[in-house]
Motif scaffolding. Structure first.
Motif, short mmCIF file in Angstrom:
data_model
loop_
_atom_site.label_atom_id
_atom_site.label_comp_id
_atom_site.label_asym_id
_atom_site.label_seq_id
_atom_site.Cartn_x
_atom_site.Cartn_y
_atom_site.Cartn_z
N ASN A 134 1.97 6.77 -6.85
CA ASN A 134 0.95 7.71 -7.29
C ASN A 134 1.40 9.15 -7.10
O ASN A 134 1.21 9.99 -7.99
CB ASN A 134 -0.36 7.49 -6.50
CG ASN A 134 -1.05 6.21 -6.96
OD1 ASN A 134 -0.67 5.66 -7.99
ND2 ASN A 134 -2.06 5.79 -6.23
N ARG A 135 2.03 9.37 -5.92
CA ARG A 135 2.49 10.73 -5.65
C ARG A 135 3.56 11.14 -6.67
O ARG A 135 3.51 12.23 -7.25
CB ARG A 135 3.06 10.79 -4.21
CG ARG A 135 2.80 12.15 -3.56
CD ARG A 135 2.93 12.06 -2.03
NE ARG A 135 3.98 11.20 -1.59
CZ ARG A 135 5.25 11.57 -1.43
NH1 ARG A 135 5.62 12.81 -1.68
NH2 ARG A 135 6.14 10.70 -1.01
N ALA A 136 4.49 10.26 -6.93
CA ALA A 136 5.57 10.56 -7.87
C ALA A 136 5.00 10.79 -9.27
O ALA A 136 5.41 11.75 -10.00
CB ALA A 136 6.56 9.40 -7.91
N LYS A 137 4.07 10.00 -9.66
CA LYS A 137 3.42 10.15 -10.94
C LYS A 137 2.82 11.55 -11.09
O LYS A 137 3.05 12.24 -12.11
CB LYS A 137 2.27 9.12 -11.02
CG LYS A 137 2.35 8.18 -12.20
CD LYS A 137 1.04 7.34 -12.11
CE LYS A 137 1.06 6.15 -12.98
NZ LYS A 137 -0.11 5.29 -12.72
N GLU A 138 2.07 11.96 -10.08
CA GLU A 138 1.42 13.27 -10.07
C GLU A 138 2.43 14.39 -10.24
O GLU A 138 2.26 15.28 -11.08
CB GLU A 138 0.66 13.43 -8.71
CG GLU A 138 -0.47 14.43 -8.74
CD GLU A 138 -1.58 14.00 -9.67
OE1 GLU A 138 -2.22 14.89 -10.28
OE2 GLU A 138 -1.80 12.75 -9.83
N GLU A 139 3.52 14.22 -9.46
CA GLU A 139 4.59 15.23 -9.47
C GLU A 139 5.17 15.34 -10.89
O GLU A 139 5.33 16.43 -11.45
CB GLU A 139 5.68 14.81 -8.48
CG GLU A 139 6.71 15.87 -8.20
CD GLU A 139 6.22 16.84 -7.11
OE1 GLU A 139 6.88 17.86 -6.89
OE2 GLU A 139 5.12 16.57 -6.49
N ALA B 230 0.83 -1.20 0.00
CA ALA B 230 0.00 0.00 0.00
C ALA B 230 0.86 1.25 0.00
O ALA B 230 0.61 2.19 -0.78
CB ALA B 230 -0.91 -0.01 1.25
N GLU B 231 1.92 1.19 0.81
CA GLU B 231 2.82 2.36 0.87
C GLU B 231 3.49 2.61 -0.47
O GLU B 231 3.59 3.74 -0.96
CB GLU B 231 3.88 2.14 1.97
CG GLU B 231 3.53 2.84 3.27
CD GLU B 231 4.48 2.43 4.39
OE1 GLU B 231 5.71 2.39 4.18
OE2 GLU B 231 3.96 2.17 5.51
N VAL B 232 3.99 1.47 -1.04
CA VAL B 232 4.67 1.60 -2.34
C VAL B 232 3.72 2.21 -3.35
O VAL B 232 4.08 3.12 -4.12
CB VAL B 232 5.16 0.22 -2.80
CG1 VAL B 232 5.60 0.25 -4.27
CG2 VAL B 232 6.30 -0.27 -1.91
N GLU B 233 2.47 1.76 -3.36
CA GLU B 233 1.47 2.24 -4.30
C GLU B 233 1.25 3.76 -4.15
O GLU B 233 1.26 4.51 -5.15
CB GLU B 233 0.13 1.50 -4.00
CG GLU B 233 -0.93 1.69 -5.08
CD GLU B 233 -0.58 0.97 -6.36
OE1 GLU B 233 -1.06 1.36 -7.44
OE2 GLU B 233 0.24 0.01 -6.31
#
Lengths: 156, 273
Positions: free
Chosen positions: A114-119, A107-110
């Motif tokens: 997602n955060r990195a993708k957004e960035e 879950a953490e990795v996911e």
């Protein structure tokens, strides 16, 4: 060889000796003998009684030993069962813990991804706009092409 | 060894050894030996009496001592020996005497041990004590009381008195008379025959008791004396030793027979027909 008064003397002394023997010699000797006989008889009876008691005690001790062995076997059986039970429980618990930890990690990795993708998407949009600005600076004004840039950003 | 004044011949030697030391009262007061030749019944064989009483006292004293110290614990050797004798006599009485009488067993023990001791004097070499006595001034000395018919008769007549006493006590006077007259033929016409037969039987008991013991011991003593009288001193052992060893059997056997027959006779006296 003539018969004479010696005979009387002998008869008198004989009578006295028999009387003395009967009165003072025979009774104590007989008493001692009978007492000893009784002692020996008692001793023999005691010995046979002790033998019987020993047999009894040996049988009892054997019984108790057998019982104790049975009990020990039972206790060992119970302990083995309990041990297996505990090991099983521990295994299950560990399994559950492992699954939980793995799920959490995933879950953490996911979330991080997602955060990195957004960035990345934001920065790419900025980068694309900057690139477009440079191009348009030379040809058209910024306002006329803004909708195209927005379309691009949305496609990323 | 002959008495003083006699020549030492074989006959004299044997005669000397078979003569008792006697004592009697004459008009001169108490006299000894030669002076007593005509004293008749009231003559005492003081050597026989002395040794008999001495041995009897010795026996009773020793047994009395043991009896006083006797314990039911582990017995000493002498106590063991005495107890073996007592048990032996007790067993014989139990086997042979059917009745209850506290006198019989001590009587048997006294007879057995006393007669044995008196017989035992026969094994003392024949010249030892008489010779010493002669040196001390006692001309005659016979040390074996049972080679004196008076001694054995004294014993057997006492037993006879007991037989008669217990016969009358157990069966009553009438029972005793019936026993004498109605046996072995139970018919009134034969009463005199029965009486003669039964009286002879009754009288024969003490006489045979006395003569058996006396005869055995007298003959044994005589053979020792003959060996001592007829053989040279260095050869005597070749005869006297075997005879003495055989005689050990005789003296025990005779003491036992006297006791056994006394018990049997008294048992018969107690039986009511």
């Amino acid at each position: 060889m003539s018969i004479n008064a010696t005979l009387l003397g002998q008869a008198i002394s004989f009578a006295l000796f028999v009387w003395f023997c009967m009165k003072f010699v025979w009774p104590p000797l007989m008493k001692a003998i009978e007492e000893r006989q009784k002692k020996i008889a008692d001793g023999l009876a005691d010995a046979s009684r002790a033998e019987k008691a020993l047999d009894l005690a040996q049988a009892k001790a054997g019984d108790q030993l057998k019982q104790a062995k049975e009990q020990a076997a039972e206790i060992i059986d119970a302990a083995n069962k309990r041990k297996n039970q505990i090991v099983d429980e521990a295994k299950q618990e560990a399994e559950a813990e492992r699954a939980k930890i793995i799920a959490q990690g995933q879950a953490e990795v996911e979330a991080e991804r997602n955060r990195a993708k957004e960035e990345l998407r934001k920065q790419l949009a900025i980068l694309a706009v900057a690139g477009a600005e440079k191009i348009i600076e030379r040809s058209v004004d910024e306002a006329a092409n803004a909708d195209i840039v927005d379309k691009l950003v949305a496609e990323l | 060894m002959a008495a003083q004044g006699e020549e030492l011949t074989v006959q004299g030697y044997i005669q000397h050894h078979l003569t008792n030391a006697t004592m009697c009262t004459t008009e001169n007061g108490i006299s000894f030996n030669y002076a007593c030749q005509d004293a008749g019944f009231w003559t005492w064989h003081i050597d026989s009496l002395l040794f008999a009483v001495g041995l009897g006292v010795l026996f009773l004293w020793a047994f009395y001592k043991v009896g006083q110290k006797a314990t039911a614990g582990v017995p000493g050797k002498f106590q063991c020996f005495v107890e073996i004798l007592v048990e032996f006599v007790d067993g014989v009485v139990r086997d042979s005497f059917h009745g209850r009488n506290a006198l019989i067993a001590p009587l048997g023990l006294t007879i057995f041990v006393w007669v044995f001791l008196m017989n035992l004097m026969d094994l003392v070499p024949v010249d030892f004590v008489p010779h010493a006595a002669v040196l001390m001034g006692i001309p005659y000395l016979k040390i074996v009381p049972t080679t004196d018919l008076n001694m054995t008769l004294g014993l057997s007549l006492s037993v006879f008195a007991l037989i008669v006493y217990y016969s009358i006590k157990v069966k009553g006077v009438s029972g005793f008379v019936k026993e004498l007259t109605l046996q072995p033929f139970n018919h009134w016409a034969l009463i005199p025959v029965n009486f003669v037969l039964e009286t002879v039987t009754l009288i024969a008991k003490p006489i045979s008791l006395a003569l058996r013991l006396f005869g055995n011991l007298y003959a044994g003593e005589l053979i020792f004396i003959l060996i001592a009288a007829l053989l040279p001193w260095w050869a005597q052992w070749s005869m006297s030793l075997p005879w003495a060893i055989f005689h050990i059997l005789v003296i025990v056997l005779q003491a036992f027979i006297f006791m056994m027959l006394t018990i049997v006779y008294l048992s018969m006296a107690h039986e009511d027909h």
